[in-house]
Design a protein around this motif. Structure first.
Motif, PDB file in Angstrom:
ATOM      1  N   TRP A  39      -0.380  -0.993  12.979  1.00 51.06           N
ATOM      2  CA  TRP A  39      -0.450  -0.883  11.519  1.00 51.06           C
ATOM      3  C   TRP A  39      -0.598   0.545  11.002  1.00 51.06           C
ATOM      4  O   TRP A  39      -0.189   0.861   9.890  1.00 51.06           O
ATOM      5  CB  TRP A  39      -1.611  -1.719  10.983  1.00 51.06           C
ATOM      6  N   GLY A  40      -1.188   1.442  11.794  1.00 49.52           N
ATOM      7  CA  GLY A  40      -1.477   2.784  11.295  1.00 49.52           C
ATOM      8  C   GLY A  40      -0.700   3.872  12.004  1.00 49.52           C
ATOM      9  O   GLY A  40       0.071   3.620  12.933  1.00 49.52           O
ATOM     10  N   LYS A  41      -0.917   5.109  11.579  1.00 52.72           N
ATOM     11  CA  LYS A  41      -0.244   6.248  12.190  1.00 52.72           C
ATOM     12  C   LYS A  41      -0.760   6.521  13.591  1.00 52.72           C
ATOM     13  O   LYS A  41      -0.079   7.156  14.399  1.00 52.72           O
ATOM     14  CB  LYS A  41      -0.403   7.489  11.309  1.00 52.72           C
ATOM     15  N   LEU A  42      -1.983   6.063  13.875  1.00 55.75           N
ATOM     16  CA  LEU A  42      -2.534   6.228  15.219  1.00 55.75           C
ATOM     17  C   LEU A  42      -2.251   4.976  16.038  1.00 55.75           C
ATOM     18  O   LEU A  42      -2.384   3.862  15.540  1.00 55.75           O
ATOM     19  CB  LEU A  42      -4.051   6.480  15.142  1.00 55.75           C
ATOM     20  N   PRO A  43      -1.878   5.126  17.303  1.00 53.81           N
ATOM     21  CA  PRO A  43      -1.567   3.972  18.148  1.00 53.81           C
ATOM     22  C   PRO A  43      -2.832   3.262  18.610  1.00 53.81           C
ATOM     23  O   PRO A  43      -3.944   3.788  18.493  1.00 53.81           O
ATOM     24  CB  PRO A  43      -0.840   4.601  19.339  1.00 53.81           C
ATOM     25  N   GLY A  44      -2.670   2.064  19.129  1.00 56.71           N
ATOM     26  CA  GLY A  44      -3.773   1.318  19.728  1.00 56.71           C
ATOM     27  C   GLY A  44      -3.307   0.709  21.034  1.00 56.71           C
ATOM     28  O   GLY A  44      -2.100   0.682  21.325  1.00 56.71           O
ATOM     29  N   HIS A  80      -9.557  -5.250   8.797  1.00 50.70           N
ATOM     30  CA  HIS A  80      -9.066  -5.629   7.473  1.00 50.70           C
ATOM     31  C   HIS A  80      -7.857  -4.783   7.051  1.00 50.70           C
ATOM     32  O   HIS A  80      -6.943  -5.287   6.389  1.00 50.70           O
ATOM     33  CB  HIS A  80     -10.179  -5.493   6.437  1.00 50.70           C
ATOM     34  N   LYS A  81      -7.854  -3.511   7.419  1.00 54.14           N
ATOM     35  CA  LYS A  81      -6.739  -2.645   7.033  1.00 54.14           C
ATOM     36  C   LYS A  81      -5.441  -3.094   7.704  1.00 54.14           C
ATOM     37  O   LYS A  81      -4.370  -3.041   7.102  1.00 54.14           O
ATOM     38  CB  LYS A  81      -7.057  -1.193   7.396  1.00 54.14           C
ATOM     39  N   GLU A  82      -5.553  -3.522   8.954  1.00 55.61           N
ATOM     40  CA  GLU A  82      -4.383  -4.035   9.661  1.00 55.61           C
ATOM     41  C   GLU A  82      -3.873  -5.296   8.975  1.00 55.61           C
ATOM     42  O   GLU A  82      -2.659  -5.448   8.730  1.00 55.61           O
ATOM     43  CB  GLU A  82      -4.742  -4.331  11.114  1.00 55.61           C
ATOM     44  N   TRP A 113       0.565 -10.431  15.999  1.00 54.46           N
ATOM     45  CA  TRP A 113       0.473 -10.521  14.537  1.00 54.46           C
ATOM     46  C   TRP A 113      -0.433 -11.676  14.123  1.00 54.46           C
ATOM     47  O   TRP A 113      -1.296 -11.512  13.238  1.00 54.46           O
ATOM     48  CB  TRP A 113       1.869 -10.702  13.950  1.00 54.46           C
ATOM     49  N   ILE A 114      -0.285 -12.826  14.757  1.00 53.63           N
ATOM     50  CA  ILE A 114      -1.100 -13.990  14.410  1.00 53.63           C
ATOM     51  C   ILE A 114      -2.581 -13.727  14.659  1.00 53.63           C
ATOM     52  O   ILE A 114      -3.431 -13.997  13.811  1.00 53.63           O
ATOM     53  CB  ILE A 114      -0.634 -15.232  15.210  1.00 53.63           C
ATOM     54  N   GLN A 115      -2.915 -13.174  15.836  1.00 54.39           N
ATOM     55  CA  GLN A 115      -4.330 -12.967  16.155  1.00 54.39           C
ATOM     56  C   GLN A 115      -4.955 -11.876  15.283  1.00 54.39           C
ATOM     57  O   GLN A 115      -6.172 -11.831  15.118  1.00 54.39           O
ATOM     58  CB  GLN A 115      -4.519 -12.664  17.648  1.00 54.39           C
ATOM     59  N   SER A 116      -4.121 -11.002  14.718  1.00 59.93           N
ATOM     60  CA  SER A 116      -4.656  -9.958  13.833  1.00 59.93           C
ATOM     61  C   SER A 116      -4.686 -10.405  12.376  1.00 59.93           C
ATOM     62  O   SER A 116      -5.095  -9.644  11.501  1.00 59.93           O
ATOM     63  CB  SER A 116      -3.823  -8.677  13.963  1.00 59.93           C
ATOM     64  N   SER A 117      -4.274 -11.655  12.136  1.00 56.55           N
ATOM     65  CA  SER A 117      -4.238 -12.189  10.767  1.00 56.55           C
ATOM     66  C   SER A 117      -5.409 -13.102  10.458  1.00 56.55           C
ATOM     67  O   SER A 117      -5.475 -13.689   9.374  1.00 56.55           O
ATOM     68  CB  SER A 117      -2.922 -12.949  10.533  1.00 56.55           C
ATOM     69  N   ILE A 118      -6.336 -13.257  11.410  1.00 52.21           N
ATOM     70  CA  ILE A 118      -7.516 -14.094  11.192  1.00 52.21           C
ATOM     71  C   ILE A 118      -8.763 -13.377  11.707  1.00 52.21           C
ATOM     72  O   ILE A 118      -8.722 -12.664  12.705  1.00 52.21           O
ATOM     73  CB  ILE A 118      -7.394 -15.461  11.907  1.00 52.21           C
TER      74      ILE A 118
END
Length: 304
Positions: A150-155, A30-32, A17-22
Motif C-alpha cells: 500500500w505504501g512507498k515503503l515495501p513490506g 488502517h492506512k493499508e 488483500w482479503i486478510q488486510s481488509s479485516i
C-alpha cells in the motif's frame, strides 16, 4: 549461492488483500485498508458479511497466519465449512478484486523486471557468512511472491513452516528505491535463516537469566519478537547493519527520542532501531570473523 525466484501469483494477491481488509489481529493497518478502499470503493453489506465470517476463521485457535500461509502455498482446505465459506467469499469479492488487480498488476510486473535484473551474486560471500553466524545451511532457491503493497515503503512476510518462501508487498514502492526493497527482501530472508537455526537456545538462556527475573509486564509484542527483530535489523533493514552498508545505504540513524510509557507501543519500531544500533558493531564483528551466535553475544543482546 541461493537463487531468488520472483513470481506474481494472482491467488496470493487476492488472499493478501482479503486478510488486510479485516481487523483480525494486532497487526492490522488502517492506512493499508483505506488505500485499497480508495481504489475498489467501500464494501457493501454482503461483502462485509463474508469478511466477518472470514475473520472468525482466522481468529480460531491455531488458525491465523498458519491458515493464510496454507492458502498462499495452494494447500487444500480440509474443513468443509471453511472451504464452503472461502469459496463463497471469493465469488462475492471477485469483482472488487479485479478492480484492484487491474490497478496493481502492472506495478508488480515492473518490480519483477527490476529485481530479476539485480546481480545478487555480489552478496554471495556475505550471505555465506550470515548463514554461518546462525550456524545453518544455505538453500538452493527461495520463492519470492510479489504482492500488493500500500505504501512507498515495501513490506515482507515469512512463516517458519514454509522455509523457502517470502511474501514481498511491493506494488506501490518507489520504483527508483531498489535499495529499500532489497533491505526488506534480505531482512525476510534472514528471518528464514534464523528459523532454521538452533542458536535461539542461547537467547532463551540469556532471557531466563537476565530478563525474566525483572518481571516486566508483558506487552503486545513478545520478548522473542523484540529480540530477534533487533538482531536481524542489526544485519539489515534499519540502515545500521552489516548488509545495509553492502547495498550502498549510508548510516542515517538519528538519535532516538526518549519514549514515554504512553507512547512506547506506538514507538515500537524506534525501540527496535535503538537496540539494533547498539548491537550492530558486535553483530558485524561476529559475521566478519566467522563466529556463530554464542552465550557472550546473546548476553550482550539481552542486556541491551
Amino acid at each position: 549461492m541461493f537463487l531468488y525466484n520472483f513470481k506474481i501469483n494472482k491467488e496470493i494477491c487476492f488472499i493478501y488483500w482479503i486478510q488486510s481488509s479485516i481487523e483480525w489481529n494486532w497487526y492490522f493497518n488502517h492506512k493499508e485498508y483505506e488505500k485499497w478502499i480508495q481504489i475498489t470503493g467501500n464494501f457493501n453489506n454482503e461483502e462485509k458479511k463474508v469478511l466477518e465470517s472470514f475473520k472468525n476463521i482466522l481468529q480460531k485457535e491455531n488458525s491465523g497466519y498458519t491458515w493464510l500461509w496454507n492458502r498462499y502455498m495452494g494447500n487444500e482446505i480440509y474443513d468443509k465449512d471453511e472451504k464452503k465459506k472461502w469459496q463463497y467469499l471469493k465469488k462475492v469479492l471477485e469483482n472488487k478484486f479485479e478492480i484492484l488487480w487491474k490497478s496493481e498488476y502492472p506495478k508488480l510486473i515492473a518490480w519483477e523486471g527490476k529485481l530479476e535484473g539485480y546481480y545478487f551474486n555480489d552478496l554471495k560471500d556475505d550471505f555465506e557468512k550470515i548463514y554461518n553466524f546462525f550456524d545453518t545451511k544455505n538453500v538452493d532457491e527461495i520463492v519470492v511472491n510479489l504482492c500488493f503493497g500500500w505504501g512507498k515503503l515495501p513490506g515482507g512476510n515469512v512463516k517458519k513452516e514454509f522455509p523457502n518462501n517470502i511474501l514481498l508487498t511491493v506494488s506501490n514502492s518507489d520504483i527508483t528505491n531498489i535499495n529499500g526493497v532489497l533491505k526488506t527482501l534480505f531482512h525476510e530472508h534472514i528471518h528464514l535463516i534464523e528459523y532454521s537455526s538452533d542458536k535461539d537456545k542461547f537467547l532463551k538462556e540469556s532471557y531466563k537469566k537476565i530478563l525474566a527475573p525483572l518481571n516486566i509486564p508483558k506487552q503486545k509484542q513478545s520478548w522473542r519478537h523484540l529480540i530477534v527483530e533487533s538482531i536481524i535489523f542489526s544485519i539489515v533493514g534499519k540502515d545500521v547493519g552489516y548488509l545495509d552498508k553492502k547495498i550502498g545505504i549510508k548510516n542515517t540513524f538519528k538519535k532516538t527520542k526518549i519514549i514515554s510509557e504512553k507512547n512506547k507501543i506506538k514507538n515500537y519500531g524506534e525501540k527496535i532501531k535503538n537496540i539494533s544500533k547498539k548491537i550492530s558493531k558486535l553483530t558485524e564483528k561476529y559475521i566478519r570473523e566467522g563466529k556463530t551466535i554464542d552465550k557472550d553475544y546473546s548476553d550482550f543482546v539481552i542486556n541491551t
